[in-house]
Design a protein around this motif. Sequence first.
Motif, PDB file in Angstrom:
ATOM      1  N   GLU A  19       0.822  -1.223   0.000  1.00 33.44           N
ATOM      2  CA  GLU A  19       0.000   0.000   0.000  1.00 33.44           C
ATOM      3  C   GLU A  19       0.856   1.274   0.000  1.00 33.44           C
ATOM      4  N   TYR A  20       2.159   1.110   0.248  1.00 36.39           N
ATOM      5  CA  TYR A  20       3.055   2.273   0.286  1.00 36.39           C
ATOM      6  C   TYR A  20       4.175   2.135  -0.740  1.00 36.39           C
ATOM      7  N   SER A  21       3.866   1.525  -1.884  1.00 35.35           N
ATOM      8  CA  SER A  21       4.930   1.251  -2.856  1.00 35.35           C
ATOM      9  C   SER A  21       5.288   2.467  -3.707  1.00 35.35           C
ATOM     10  N   LYS A  22       4.395   3.446  -3.764  1.00 37.86           N
ATOM     11  CA  LYS A  22       4.684   4.654  -4.559  1.00 37.86           C
ATOM     12  C   LYS A  22       5.926   5.341  -3.986  1.00 37.86           C
ATOM     13  N   SER A  23       6.871   5.722  -4.861  1.00 35.78           N
ATOM     14  CA  SER A  23       8.140   6.273  -4.371  1.00 35.78           C
ATOM     15  C   SER A  23       8.021   7.774  -4.107  1.00 35.78           C
ATOM     16  N   VAL A  24       8.559   8.190  -2.966  1.00 37.57           N
ATOM     17  CA  VAL A  24       8.429   9.582  -2.503  1.00 37.57           C
ATOM     18  C   VAL A  24       9.787  10.099  -2.050  1.00 37.57           C
ATOM     19  N   ALA A  25      10.097  11.355  -2.431  1.00 37.75           N
ATOM     20  CA  ALA A  25      11.270  12.058  -1.881  1.00 37.75           C
ATOM     21  C   ALA A  25      10.745  13.200  -1.021  1.00 37.75           C
ATOM     22  N   LYS A  51       7.104   0.647   6.521  1.00 42.12           N
ATOM     23  CA  LYS A  51       7.813   0.200   5.310  1.00 42.12           C
ATOM     24  C   LYS A  51       7.320   0.948   4.059  1.00 42.12           C
ATOM     25  N   GLN A  52       7.378   2.287   4.168  1.00 42.61           N
ATOM     26  CA  GLN A  52       6.993   3.122   3.026  1.00 42.61           C
ATOM     27  C   GLN A  52       8.191   3.336   2.102  1.00 42.61           C
ATOM     28  N   ASN A  53       7.901   3.483   0.825  1.00 47.79           N
ATOM     29  CA  ASN A  53       8.953   3.677  -0.179  1.00 47.79           C
ATOM     30  C   ASN A  53       9.307   5.172  -0.245  1.00 47.79           C
ATOM     31  N   ALA A  80       1.625   9.431   8.669  1.00 54.75           N
ATOM     32  CA  ALA A  80       2.368   8.949   7.495  1.00 54.75           C
ATOM     33  C   ALA A  80       1.428   8.193   6.545  1.00 54.75           C
ATOM     34  N   LYS A  81       0.448   7.498   7.121  1.00 51.47           N
ATOM     35  CA  LYS A  81      -0.554   6.775   6.337  1.00 51.47           C
ATOM     36  C   LYS A  81      -1.434   7.786   5.578  1.00 51.47           C
ATOM     37  N   GLU A  82      -1.861   8.844   6.284  1.00 47.90           N
ATOM     38  CA  GLU A  82      -2.734   9.853   5.645  1.00 47.90           C
ATOM     39  C   GLU A  82      -2.027  10.571   4.495  1.00 47.90           C
ATOM     40  N   TYR A  83      -0.716  10.782   4.611  1.00 49.34           N
ATOM     41  CA  TYR A  83      -0.003  11.424   3.499  1.00 49.34           C
ATOM     42  C   TYR A  83      -0.111  10.561   2.234  1.00 49.34           C
ATOM     43  N   TYR A  84       0.020   9.255   2.398  1.00 53.20           N
ATOM     44  CA  TYR A  84      -0.128   8.372   1.232  1.00 53.20           C
ATOM     45  C   TYR A  84      -1.553   8.407   0.686  1.00 53.20           C
ATOM     46  N   GLU A  85      -2.529   8.396   1.605  1.00 51.50           N
ATOM     47  CA  GLU A  85      -3.928   8.325   1.163  1.00 51.50           C
ATOM     48  C   GLU A  85      -4.432   9.641   0.564  1.00 51.50           C
ATOM     49  N   LEU A  86      -4.037  10.761   1.174  1.00 49.93           N
ATOM     50  CA  LEU A  86      -4.629  12.046   0.777  1.00 49.93           C
ATOM     51  C   LEU A  86      -3.749  12.875  -0.150  1.00 49.93           C
ATOM     52  N   MET A  87      -2.434  12.733  -0.017  1.00 49.10           N
ATOM     53  CA  MET A  87      -1.541  13.640  -0.749  1.00 49.10           C
ATOM     54  C   MET A  87      -0.783  12.963  -1.892  1.00 49.10           C
ATOM     55  N   TYR A  88      -0.425  11.693  -1.701  1.00 48.03           N
ATOM     56  CA  TYR A  88       0.439  11.057  -2.699  1.00 48.03           C
ATOM     57  C   TYR A  88      -0.343  10.267  -3.744  1.00 48.03           C
ATOM     58  N   ARG A  89      -1.647  10.095  -3.542  1.00 46.59           N
ATOM     59  CA  ARG A  89      -2.371   9.207  -4.459  1.00 46.59           C
ATOM     60  C   ARG A  89      -2.477   9.819  -5.862  1.00 46.59           C
TER      61      ARG A  89
END
Length: 551
Positions: free
Chosen positions: A16-22, A56-58, A542-551
Amino acid sequence: MTDFRNYKVPYEPSSEYSKSVAYFSMEFAIHQPLKIYSGGLGFLSGSHLRSAYELKQNLIGIGILWKYGYYDQSRNQDQTLKPEWYEKNNSFLVDTGIKFQVPVHSQPVWVKAWYLPPDTFKSAPLFLLSTDLPENDYLSQTITHKLYDSDTAAKIAQMIILGIGGAKLIDELNFNPEVYHLNEAHGVSSVFYLMKKLGKKEEVQKKLVFTTHTPEEAGNEKHDFYLCDKMSYFYGYSIDEVKALTGMSGDMFNHSLAALRFAHAANGVSKLHGEVSRRMWGEYENIPEIQSITNAQNWKYWADKQLYRFMEEADNEGFDDRKRYLKKRAFEIVADQTGKIFDPDVLTIVWARRFAAYKRPDLITHDFRKFEELVTNSEFPVQIIWAGKPYPMDYGAISVFNSLVHLSKRYKNVAVCTGYELTLSKRLKQASDIWLNNPRVPREASGTSGMTASMNGSVNFSTYDGWICEFAKHGENCFIVPQADYHNLSIQDQDQWDLNHLYEILQGEILPTYYKNKRQWRDIVQSGMTDVRFEFESNRMAKEYYELMYR
């Protein structure tokens, strides 16, 4: 051996956190030995990286290796504040072998990348940039010496290293993130590098997200367009081109506005701050809707696990004994620094965070008659501790710090500590029964120190601002100064209102409960510990950043 030329995070990212982020930030407070932070922004990004590792976020962090840190806080002969800068050694960092050049003031400056592996402090991978290299002239070497250098040109150079340097490093690593996340606008020069790379503003926007932490327009940094241009901040774009790209006019380049106009998603750092930001930026066109993701802190790093265990086992005796032990242990530090022996059975009030005028560190002393009564009360005794770092050039804040030092000399039960960094922060939270937080509403975007205070058995006593608005149940998990009509009150009247209510609640509710109703006090402490545990824990954030901002 890590392959830094084709870098991947050294663990299997969760699906669920495979999208790569810097994730770009000017400061990271990950652990005490790595002193590259000043305050809340760093504490937040440190907790974010720890949670990214736990989940284990990317995600990789991009920051700067400050040779002298922010500053070391020591004392003059009369115990007043003395800022000092010492060279920091970080033998646990790995040399990536990566070096490249970034233009600063039309000259190529060499930048080197260091690496903090995830295993060292249990955080997502962190890359830190330094210009402190023999290949550079002395002036270029100093760019990464002091966090938030007071010289304007030096500060712009630091932003260039973080933004353009960080984006360039990512290409050197061949990491290819799907998302570039700017934590505050310090790294927004990266957009000009990305424009050259991707060719179109729309392509940059697809990849960029922005978190703002500043609830007032004056606090958002602006610099003269011509100075930025002269410093090579725009990476070869002319001032006219930059004005066309950012929709700005006039002489000042607004970093936050540029970040908002280049991002496809943006957020404030509490529900209230989201509202304030939407109002503040509402008149500007072409910016994304500003959502809110409330800041949070990492439970695993901050919480006292034994307190939680005693609470979960309903072992009240064990719980009280543990809190008493935590206070006693922390008071050893107070005794060492100030020569004052504090009593673990006395209600202890702590005000500790960055010293800034709007946070009103000395508010409780403004009515001196009431303060004197409070600290000399034998029926309901109190102990008060202050700590925190003013910006080393903020002479107003330093003079408040020093006035509190002089005031503390008159009382055995009042102390001011120096060296407010991660370790002392945790100890003072354990030392406190009351975590006092009285910023001027609504100037605190989030303010997270009270979260970690709750994780260590302390009760928040706060004005109604920042994250507290989402947490507070007065008399159940904290104590709250009731809201005034802040918009129609002068600053003096606002301070007076808050001060009067602060004393009313202290004398009418807090002290009698602490001394006369131990059970109710313990219930309030434990409600705070429970309520903070999941809602204000950085794994949720950290979960909300993936769900709301990085999707």
